[in-house]
Design a protein around this motif. Structure first.
Motif, short mmCIF file in Angstrom:
data_model
loop_
_atom_site.label_atom_id
_atom_site.label_comp_id
_atom_site.label_asym_id
_atom_site.label_seq_id
_atom_site.Cartn_x
_atom_site.Cartn_y
_atom_site.Cartn_z
N ARG A 18 -109.95 29.15 4.92
CA ARG A 18 -109.57 30.51 4.50
C ARG A 18 -110.36 31.59 5.23
NH1 ARG A 18 -109.97 28.38 -0.47
NH2 ARG A 18 -111.91 29.46 -0.85
N LEU A 19 -111.43 31.17 5.88
CA LEU A 19 -112.35 32.11 6.49
C LEU A 19 -111.65 32.91 7.59
CD1 LEU A 19 -115.30 32.35 5.75
CD2 LEU A 19 -115.84 30.92 7.71
N ASP A 20 -111.78 34.22 7.56
CA ASP A 20 -111.19 35.04 8.60
C ASP A 20 -112.21 35.22 9.73
OD1 ASP A 20 -109.97 36.84 10.19
OD2 ASP A 20 -109.40 38.22 8.58
N PRO A 21 -111.87 34.77 10.95
CA PRO A 21 -112.84 34.89 12.04
C PRO A 21 -113.21 36.33 12.32
CG PRO A 21 -110.68 34.22 12.87
CD PRO A 21 -110.62 34.16 11.38
N ALA A 22 -112.34 37.27 11.92
CA ALA A 22 -112.61 38.68 12.19
C ALA A 22 -113.93 39.12 11.58
CB ALA A 22 -111.46 39.54 11.64
N THR A 23 -114.26 38.62 10.37
CA THR A 23 -115.51 39.02 9.72
C THR A 23 -116.71 38.61 10.57
OG1 THR A 23 -114.32 38.15 7.81
CG2 THR A 23 -116.47 39.15 7.40
N GLU A 24 -116.63 37.34 11.04
CA GLU A 24 -117.73 36.82 11.84
C GLU A 24 -117.84 37.61 13.15
OE1 GLU A 24 -117.26 32.62 11.82
OE2 GLU A 24 -119.07 32.28 13.00
N GLU A 25 -116.67 37.91 13.74
CA GLU A 25 -116.68 38.65 15.00
C GLU A 25 -117.20 40.06 14.80
OE1 GLU A 25 -112.91 36.03 16.50
OE2 GLU A 25 -112.61 38.18 16.09
N ALA A 26 -116.85 40.65 13.67
CA ALA A 26 -117.34 41.99 13.39
C ALA A 26 -118.86 41.97 13.32
CB ALA A 26 -116.76 42.50 12.07
N ALA A 27 -119.40 40.92 12.64
CA ALA A 27 -120.86 40.82 12.54
C ALA A 27 -121.47 40.68 13.93
CB ALA A 27 -121.23 39.63 11.66
N ARG A 28 -120.81 39.88 14.79
CA ARG A 28 -121.32 39.71 16.14
C ARG A 28 -121.27 41.03 16.89
NH1 ARG A 28 -121.64 34.74 18.57
NH2 ARG A 28 -122.75 35.90 20.16
N SER A 29 -120.16 41.78 16.73
CA SER A 29 -120.01 43.02 17.47
C SER A 29 -121.00 44.06 17.01
CB SER A 29 -118.57 43.55 17.33
OG SER A 29 -118.40 44.05 16.02
N LEU A 30 -121.53 43.88 15.80
CA LEU A 30 -122.54 44.82 15.31
C LEU A 30 -123.93 44.40 15.78
CD1 LEU A 30 -121.20 45.45 11.72
CD2 LEU A 30 -121.29 47.08 13.61
N ARG B 181 -125.32 41.16 15.74
CA ARG B 181 -125.98 39.99 15.17
C ARG B 181 -125.83 38.79 16.11
NH1 ARG B 181 -126.00 40.54 9.24
NH2 ARG B 181 -126.56 42.72 8.97
N GLY B 182 -126.83 37.92 16.12
CA GLY B 182 -126.73 36.67 16.87
C GLY B 182 -125.78 35.72 16.16
N PRO B 183 -125.44 34.58 16.79
CA PRO B 183 -124.48 33.66 16.18
C PRO B 183 -124.94 33.14 14.82
CG PRO B 183 -125.48 32.69 18.16
CD PRO B 183 -125.88 34.13 18.13
N TRP B 184 -126.24 32.83 14.68
CA TRP B 184 -126.71 32.30 13.39
C TRP B 184 -126.69 33.38 12.32
CZ3 TRP B 184 -126.35 27.48 12.81
CH2 TRP B 184 -126.59 26.60 13.88
N ALA B 185 -127.17 34.57 12.70
CA ALA B 185 -127.20 35.67 11.73
C ALA B 185 -125.78 36.05 11.31
CB ALA B 185 -127.92 36.87 12.32
N ALA B 186 -124.87 36.02 12.29
CA ALA B 186 -123.48 36.36 11.97
C ALA B 186 -122.92 35.34 11.00
CB ALA B 186 -122.64 36.40 13.25
N ALA B 187 -123.21 34.05 11.25
CA ALA B 187 -122.74 33.01 10.35
C ALA B 187 -123.32 33.21 8.96
CB ALA B 187 -123.11 31.63 10.89
N ARG B 188 -124.59 33.64 8.92
CA ARG B 188 -125.23 33.79 7.61
C ARG B 188 -124.57 34.90 6.81
NH1 ARG B 188 -131.15 34.72 8.28
NH2 ARG B 188 -130.65 36.82 7.65
N THR B 189 -124.23 35.99 7.47
CA THR B 189 -123.63 37.08 6.70
C THR B 189 -122.14 36.86 6.44
OG1 THR B 189 -123.59 38.22 8.81
CG2 THR B 189 -125.16 39.02 7.18
N ALA B 190 -121.46 36.21 7.38
CA ALA B 190 -120.01 36.13 7.23
C ALA B 190 -119.53 34.80 6.66
CB ALA B 190 -119.33 36.36 8.59
N VAL B 191 -120.24 33.72 6.95
CA VAL B 191 -119.75 32.40 6.55
C VAL B 191 -120.39 31.91 5.26
CG1 VAL B 191 -119.47 29.99 7.26
CG2 VAL B 191 -119.30 31.82 8.96
N VAL B 192 -121.73 31.98 5.22
CA VAL B 192 -122.45 31.39 4.09
C VAL B 192 -121.97 31.92 2.73
CG1 VAL B 192 -124.72 31.18 3.03
CG2 VAL B 192 -124.43 30.75 5.47
N PRO B 193 -121.83 33.24 2.57
CA PRO B 193 -121.42 33.71 1.24
C PRO B 193 -120.06 33.17 0.82
CG PRO B 193 -122.08 35.56 2.64
CD PRO B 193 -122.01 34.35 3.52
N VAL B 194 -119.22 32.85 1.79
CA VAL B 194 -117.89 32.36 1.44
C VAL B 194 -117.92 30.88 1.08
CG1 VAL B 194 -115.53 32.06 2.25
CG2 VAL B 194 -116.84 34.05 2.96
#
Lengths: 537, 337
Positions: free
Chosen positions: A175-187, A189-202
């Motif tokens: 269900r995860l929308d890659p857009a959230t992760e990409e948005a975090a990257r575009s702001l 964040r590194g790949p791990w930090a992006a995963a932490r903010t966008a993936v982990v909570p989900v």
């Protein structure tokens, strides 16, 4: 149908979310909650019926040891099932792992291997002079660790419950929308930090839900723990029936086990609530798979080791039983009637479970509150009651309230459905998030009638959850033993009861056929689940 | 899922429910006997089928664990749909009889077996005998003691297998308490525990433990070995000994049957019990389940001594029904939970 009712009412007030659940929904939830309350009432009645004596088992110092051993087992199985299940789910959904669909099937299929069969197979393989021990020793292993006791029990029960974590985590990852992760990257964040903010909570709530099912399974299991000689509260409950014919003492112990189970349910609820704000509302496209590169070899090795342990060992064991029987010319009967009865029982329970789970998930997701929480917790409690206690509660209730239904298939199906309903509700929770009243309103405003909305919006969105919810109950129902043995109309036998009947007398050749059929159905239905799940976007 | 498919699913569902609920509601109308069997279908299914073939009386059997069936019977009380309870041991029959749920059997039936193999109150009757033995490995030459009491010798440390959670083991401990007294029983258990016995969930697992070399000796019932020999072949590396001299280690218990007070077919139930005590069924128990037949004129398996020649201890089997004291003792010494 209740979904339609809400949408119709919601039309005039386009922007406002309904805050109070519609009456039919509440009535249905109330009915399910009342049925789920029956076993609890029974346990209280029996415990109190026994007077102070009933509580004597609770005061034995041994009980404290059992509480510790039960809690330790539950926590260790959580670690085992999550530690293996989450990586397996991720590899199957988000990476370019070769043949990942096959690996996904292999990760989920053990759900239909009864834990007592898995334990049997492990004892046959890893006991001194077992076939695996002999194999390992011939390969130069100095000492094969004992399969009995804590280590072996944690291993077997973790393997048996990994699929719960895999299924729920897969669903969340899909269900995860890659857009959230990409948005975090575009702001930045590194790949791990992006995963932490966008993936982990989900995925945390999903992992939590799977871990809870795994843990409750482990602490209420009797078959595997007794074969592997590890004592828990569940074995003590069975001991009360077996040695003393003491239903009151057993009820008191079962209440103790349940209070621990409900504590876990409460803890999981807190994790979920904290993560609730981060829940996504569907995704627009499939994310690019993560390229594993050289890591694909260790990834394949990891998946293969787990599949070997959870499926390879029982499959080889069954093949050895079968081969041995054929060599000695044992007459083998193919239990087609048992196959049919298994499918009727588990299939009806699966259908009934999704039919009930859709409105319940609707209530839980869209009208969170006291009633939905209570209903859900009661369903978890029913799931965590050891089989024999639950069976006695059903006897108590049907004979007292609806004797005409006593020992009918209908009552048995209802009991199996109630026991595993929480799995279906859990599977529908994620997809239900996407059927927000707003989505439905949008479809209505574009001119779709209520039936059209159901057909073109609601059902397609719910489909992965419907398929997963039905499969979970189907597989649980296929391997279900205590309820079937004690509540089925006399004369009924299923694959699980035939397997048990032959294995308990050590007629392993006869046990092999129902065991093989059970595994065969499992592969087919898990294959369908994975295929159906994969088309979801 | 399309709407038409949802409709089909709903129709299938209601059709299923109708077929399921329909016949069940008509239960008992056809005069079938309802048997709760704590003995497995693999063992006694054939004998119940031949009963139907011989008498025309249909039998519907619920197969489950003996103690769990006893728990269900106690929960059902006078509303039980069961007519006959076929139990693996006298203890479960005793518990159900103590709750007043078993009916007195015709004395003609009780008289078929030696008096010590039926209930003194006549509420259940033994069908087949099961002796306690020590199964031992034949991989090496063992110096076996003359009595089960001899296994407390530290020489047996780490070499004993048992199934302390098993009903037949507990019946044996009860007999030990009755014959030798509480102190000896307690000392024996403590002595065995000091030898670090391996606990198995069931008797078969214990014999298999001997075969697998996990232990050298296991305290079990006699027929498990014969069954495993039939299943695994004659080169199976296990043999067994029946202790002599009225040793509690050679206790003979019975699998038996009782008629429930709630039965609506007392006569057909008695016919079934009569059949189970007849030549044909008794021969079946001897040849197929390797138990000791209890009626005169049928011989036990040739690898077994005759039942009358086993110097079994003289205990009232219904006294073995009272497991409370044994369970308490087993808990005190730490053998079970």
């Amino acid at each position: 149908m209740t979904i339609l009712a809400t949408t119709q009412r919601a039309i005039p007030r386009v922007s406002s979310r309904p805050t109070r659940p519609p009456i039919p929904l509440l009535l249905l939830a109330g009915l399910v909650a009342l049925l789920a309350l029956v076993p609890l009432v029974y346990l209280f009645v029996r415990a109190i019926d026994g007077g102070l004596d009933a509580f004597a088992p609770l005061l034995r110092p041994r009980t404290l040891e059992l509480i510790v051993s039960t809690v330790t087992l539950g926590l260790a199985v959580i670690i085992g099932a999550v530690g293996v299940g989450v990586p397996l789910a991720w590899l199957g959904v988000r990476t370019d792992l070769p043949a990942r669909r096959v690996w996904s099937i292999l990760a989920i299929a053990p759900l239909a291997v009864p834990s007592y069969l898995l334990a049997f197979a492990f004892v046959g393989a890893f006991a001194p002079r077992g076939w695996m021990t002999t194999l390992l020793e011939s390969l130069g292993a100095a000492m094969v660790p004992s399969v009995y006791g804590f280590g072996g029990t944690v291993l077997v029960l973790s393997l048996a419950t990994i699929p719960y974590v895999v299924i729920s985590t897969r669903a969340a990852l899909m269900r995860l929308d890659p857009a959230t992760e990409e948005a975090a990257r575009s702001l930045g964040r590194g790949p791990w930090a992006a995963a932490r903010t966008a993936v982990v909570p989900v995925i945390v709530p999903a992992v939590g839900a799977g871990a809870l099912l795994a843990c409750l399974y482990a602490i209420s299991d009797f078959g595997a723990v007794s074969i592997l000689r590890y004592d828990t509260l569940a074995t003590a409950i069975y001991s009360q029936y077996r040695f003393s014919f003491d239903r009151s003492g057993a009820a008191a112990l079962a209440l103790l086990l349940l209070s621990f189970a409900l504590l876990l349910v409460w803890a999981e609820g807190r994790v979920r609530r904290r993560a609730a704000l981060a829940t996504p509302h569907g995704r627009k496209r499939v994310p690019e798979p993560v390229k594993l590169g050289h890591w694909r070899w260790p990834a394949i090795a990891f998946s293969a080791v787990i599949a070997t342990l959870s499926l390879g060992i029982p499959v080889v064991t069954i093949a050895l039983w079968l081969g041995d029987g054929l060599m000695r010319g044992v007459e083998l009967e193919v239990g087609l009637e048992a196959l049919r009865d298994s499918l009727v029982l588990a299939g009806s329970a699966a259908l009934l479970a999704v039919v009930l789970a859709v409105p319940l998930a609707h209530l839980v997701v869209h009208f969170p509150g006291r009633w939905s929480t209570l209903t859900e917790r009661l369903l978890y409690a029913v799931y965590a009651i050891p089989g024999i206690s639950l069976a006695l509660a059903v006897v108590f209730f049907t004979l007292g309230a609806v004797p005409a239904l006593y020992q009918t298939l209908f009552a048995l199906i209802l009991a199996i459905t109630l026991r595993y309903l929480v799995q279906s509700v859990g599977a529908l929770r994620g997809p239900m998030l996407q059927v927000s009243p707003r989505t439905v309103e949008a479809a209505r405003s574009l001119g779709e009638g209520p039936v059209g909305v159901l057909r073109s919006v609601t059902l397609p969105l719910l489909r992965p959850g419907l398929v997963a919810g039905a499969t979970l109950v189907l597989l649980s129902g296929l391997k279900e033993l205590p309820l079937t043995l004690l509540l089925a109309p006399p004369g009924t036998s299923t694959l699980a009861t035939e397997l048990w009947d032959a294995a308990r007398e050590a007629f392993y050749a006869q046990a092999a056929i129902p065991a093989a059929l059970l595994l065969g159905i499992s592969f087919i239905s898990v294959g369908l689940l994975v295929r159906r799940g994969e088309v979801e976007i | 899922m399309s709407r038409s498919r949802a409709l089909v699913a709903a129709m299938v569902m209601s059709a299923l429910l109708a077929t399921i609920a329909g016949p069940a509601l008509a239960e008992d109308a056809d005069g079938a006997l309802t048997v709760y069997s704590g003995r497995s279908e693999s063992l006694v299914g054939a004998v119940l089928e031949s009963f139907t073939a011989a008498t025309g009386i249909e039998v519907r059997t619920k197969y489950a664990d003996t103690a769990e069936l006893a728990a269900i019977l106690l929960e059902e009380g006078s509303r039980s749909p069961a007519d006959v309870f076929f139990a693996q041991d006298a203890g479960a029959l005793g518990a159900v009889a103590d709750a007043g749920l078993l009916d007195r059997l015709p004395s003609e039936l009780l008289a078929r077996v030696p008096p010590k193999f039926s209930d003194p109150d006549g509420e259940w009757v033994g069908l087949s005998g099961r002796a306690r033995t020590a199964a031992y490995t034949t991989r090496e030459d063992l110096e076996l003691p003359d009595s089960i009491l001899g296994f407390t010798d530290p020489a047996w440390s780490g070499r004993i297998g048992w199934a302390p959670a098993n009903g037949s083991f507990q019946s044996f401990v009860t007999a030990l308490r009755i014959i030798e007294g509480e102190e000896t029983a307690s000392a024996w258990l403590t002595g065995i525990l000091a030898n670090d016995p391996v606990g198995y969930p069931r008797n078969t697992a214990a014999v298999e433990g001997v075969a697998a070399g996990e232990v050298d000796v296991a305290f079990v019932n006699h027929y498990y070995l014969l069954r495993l020999l039939a299943e695994q072949g004659d080169d199976y590396p296990v043999a067994q000994v029946f202790f002599a001299g009225g040793d509690p280690g050679a206790l003979v218990n019975v699998a038996g049957v009782g008629r429930l007070t709630s039965t609506d077919q007392p006569e057909a139930s008695a016919t079934l019990i009569d059949y189970l005590l007849g030549m044909e069924a008794q021969r079946y128990f001897s040849e197929s389940t390797f138990e000791f037949p209890l009626i005169e004129g049928i011989l036990a398996d040739e690898r077994l001594p005759e039942l009358s020649s086993i110097d079994a201890p003289d205990v009232d089997l219904s006294a073995l029904a009272d497991l409370q004291g044994t369970v308490k003792l087993l808990r005190e010494v730490g053998a079970i939970d």
